[in-house]
Design a protein around this motif. Sequence first.
Motif, PDB file in Angstrom:
ATOM      1  N   ILE A  81       0.732  -1.505   0.249  1.00  0.00           N
ATOM      2  CA  ILE A  81      -0.413  -0.108   0.137  1.00  0.00           C
ATOM      3  C   ILE A  81       0.816   1.462  -0.007  1.00  0.00           C
ATOM      4  N   SER A  82       0.317   2.015  -0.332  1.00  0.00           N
ATOM      5  CA  SER A  82       0.525   3.904   0.105  1.00  0.00           C
ATOM      6  C   SER A  82      -0.036   4.825   0.455  1.00  0.00           C
ATOM      7  N   TYR A  83       0.723   5.372   1.265  1.00  0.00           N
ATOM      8  CA  TYR A  83      -0.716   6.501   1.807  1.00  0.00           C
ATOM      9  C   TYR A  83       0.200   7.685   2.305  1.00  0.00           C
ATOM     10  N   THR A  84      -0.728   8.673   2.425  1.00  0.00           N
ATOM     11  CA  THR A  84      -0.028  10.150   2.838  1.00  0.00           C
ATOM     12  C   THR A  84       0.447  10.117   4.209  1.00  0.00           C
ATOM     13  N   SER A  85       0.827  10.530   4.211  1.00  0.00           N
ATOM     14  CA  SER A  85       2.210  10.631   5.649  1.00  0.00           C
ATOM     15  C   SER A  85       2.436  12.366   5.126  1.00  0.00           C
ATOM     16  N   TYR A  86       3.438  13.008   6.026  1.00  0.00           N
ATOM     17  CA  TYR A  86       4.437  14.441   6.080  1.00  0.00           C
ATOM     18  C   TYR A  86       4.947  14.497   6.927  1.00  0.00           C
ATOM     19  N   ASP A  87       6.432  15.154   6.363  1.00  0.00           N
ATOM     20  CA  ASP A  87       7.378  15.144   7.075  1.00  0.00           C
ATOM     21  C   ASP A  87       7.554  15.760   8.576  1.00  0.00           C
ATOM     22  N   TYR A  88       7.176  14.526   9.633  1.00  0.00           N
ATOM     23  CA  TYR A  88       6.844  15.545  10.986  1.00  0.00           C
ATOM     24  C   TYR A  88       8.439  15.693  11.881  1.00  0.00           C
ATOM     25  N   PHE A  89       9.808  14.905  10.995  1.00  0.00           N
ATOM     26  CA  PHE A  89      10.936  15.413  10.775  1.00  0.00           C
ATOM     27  C   PHE A  89      11.634  16.539  10.771  1.00  0.00           C
ATOM     28  N   GLY A 124      17.146  -0.885   7.671  1.00  0.00           N
ATOM     29  CA  GLY A 124      15.945  -1.584   6.808  1.00  0.00           C
ATOM     30  C   GLY A 124      14.552  -0.400   6.079  1.00  0.00           C
ATOM     31  N   ASP A 125      13.796  -0.992   5.516  1.00  0.00           N
ATOM     32  CA  ASP A 125      12.900   0.013   5.321  1.00  0.00           C
ATOM     33  C   ASP A 125      11.093  -1.237   5.869  1.00  0.00           C
ATOM     34  N   GLU A 126      10.370  -1.202   5.184  1.00  0.00           N
ATOM     35  CA  GLU A 126       9.233  -2.139   5.289  1.00  0.00           C
ATOM     36  C   GLU A 126       9.306  -3.396   4.569  1.00  0.00           C
ATOM     37  N   ASN A 127      10.100  -3.607   3.835  1.00  0.00           N
ATOM     38  CA  ASN A 127      10.524  -4.529   3.363  1.00  0.00           C
ATOM     39  C   ASN A 127      11.330  -5.674   4.037  1.00  0.00           C
ATOM     40  N   GLU A 128      12.525  -5.433   5.331  1.00  0.00           N
ATOM     41  CA  GLU A 128      13.236  -5.207   5.796  1.00  0.00           C
ATOM     42  C   GLU A 128      12.252  -7.039   6.563  1.00  0.00           C
ATOM     43  N   TRP A 129      11.420  -7.118   6.929  1.00  0.00           N
ATOM     44  CA  TRP A 129      10.612  -8.009   7.570  1.00  0.00           C
ATOM     45  C   TRP A 129      10.411  -9.145   6.326  1.00  0.00           C
ATOM     46  N   ALA A 164       9.866  11.013   7.768  1.00  0.00           N
ATOM     47  CA  ALA A 164      10.506  12.470   6.632  1.00  0.00           C
ATOM     48  C   ALA A 164      10.331  12.558   5.279  1.00  0.00           C
ATOM     49  N   THR A 165      11.052  13.123   4.207  1.00  0.00           N
ATOM     50  CA  THR A 165      10.424  13.179   3.044  1.00  0.00           C
ATOM     51  C   THR A 165      11.819  11.957   2.581  1.00  0.00           C
ATOM     52  N   ASP A 166      12.652  12.571   3.177  1.00  0.00           N
ATOM     53  CA  ASP A 166      14.228  11.068   3.093  1.00  0.00           C
ATOM     54  C   ASP A 166      14.014  10.149   4.059  1.00  0.00           C
ATOM     55  N   HIS A 167      13.090   8.636   3.613  1.00  0.00           N
ATOM     56  CA  HIS A 167      13.110   8.276   4.448  1.00  0.00           C
ATOM     57  C   HIS A 167      13.469   6.584   3.734  1.00  0.00           C
ATOM     58  N   GLY A 168      14.810   6.860   3.269  1.00  0.00           N
ATOM     59  CA  GLY A 168      15.706   5.727   2.496  1.00  0.00           C
ATOM     60  C   GLY A 168      16.346   5.012   4.161  1.00  0.00           C
ATOM     61  N   PRO A 169      16.817   3.867   3.450  1.00  0.00           N
ATOM     62  CA  PRO A 169      18.019   4.036   4.286  1.00  0.00           C
ATOM     63  C   PRO A 169      19.104   3.972   5.115  1.00  0.00           C
ATOM     64  N   ASN A 170      19.625   5.292   3.879  1.00  0.00           N
ATOM     65  CA  ASN A 170      20.958   6.120   4.598  1.00  0.00           C
ATOM     66  C   ASN A 170      20.516   7.570   5.080  1.00  0.00           C
ATOM     67  N   SER A 171      19.322   7.652   5.582  1.00  0.00           N
ATOM     68  CA  SER A 171      18.432   8.626   5.688  1.00  0.00           C
ATOM     69  C   SER A 171      19.212   9.026   7.448  1.00  0.00           C
TER      70      SER A 171
END
Length: 333
Positions: A81-89, A124-129, A164-171
């Motif tokens: 899924i994809s959903y709308t969130s915000y850059d809380y950081f 990791g990210d949403e796929n790490e599990w 955050a906007t940058d929510h990749g593994p190296n962020s």
Amino acid sequence: MTESEMQETTVSEQSVSAESSAEESIDPIREAIRQETAEVDTTPAEADENEDRVPTAELSQIIPSKYIDLQLRERGTIEHISYTSYDYFGDGAEVTKEANVYLPYNYDTSKQYNVLYLMHGIGGDENEWGMTGNMSRVKIIMDNLSYYGDIDSFIVVTPNGRSATDHGPNSDFNSFYCFGKELRNDLIPYIESHYSTYAEYDENGYDLTQNRDHRAMAGLSMGGMQTINIGIGECLDLFGYFGAFSAAPTSNPAAKTIEILEGNEYPIHFFYNICGTEDQIAYPSASAAAKTLPALSDRFTDGENFMWVELKGAHDFNIWYLGFYHFAQLVFQ
């Protein structure tokens, strides 16, 4: 990361002091990543031919093979899924986030389901599990626990824990600490508006606290930290069940958790913890966060709503899958 890749290597985690600046933390982070990379033993345990039911979570130090063998009779499904969130950081800009959702076999929109939010580690990210297809270990465990009658199956959500906007593994790892806002404002409402849960969702707003008994939060390493600091520390009104698998450095120590809980009347239905004794990254932080809780407060009673499991093992999926297997049987009871 694919399931096969995940079974061949462990996740890149990072050990960092809560009071260190990002610049000061660079070398410790790299050292933690180096220490953590290791082989994961994925050989199935031998099954007991006379075994009718799974051993209790207190006693089992392996996952019996029948719970990790692929069975084709009753299998759930996984949706991305994809959903709308915000850059809380950062600046609060709109962000599109992604997650994976496990739906039990014969998922029925006329029924109501409990939901577990299962968090990943810092590398990791949403796929790490690995919850991305039919060979997902999480999916197979869930399918089999339900098939053999050990659990009343529930929905599992694996999101990306960086807000955050940058929510990749190296962020920037500090975005992990803002995830409570995303949970409360964006992810939980999305799940409860799109799937059949116990919530009475209303797009104009609804009381999320009414369904806390039907939500759980758990995670590995940094996700274990989020479970302790955010799940218990900030969102006890949203969750009733918690699981921390090798909770990472910066997890709230037990005394701080007790202090946070003062005056908070929401009950903790169960708090499960597991960590490997050879885990040089997380054992000190995990044990400091949870091991002494029953001695410090009557909010936690060992064997009733609390469990600490430590056994020989490192900072890897051998511990984390075992933790998931245990927790899936303890949650929502």
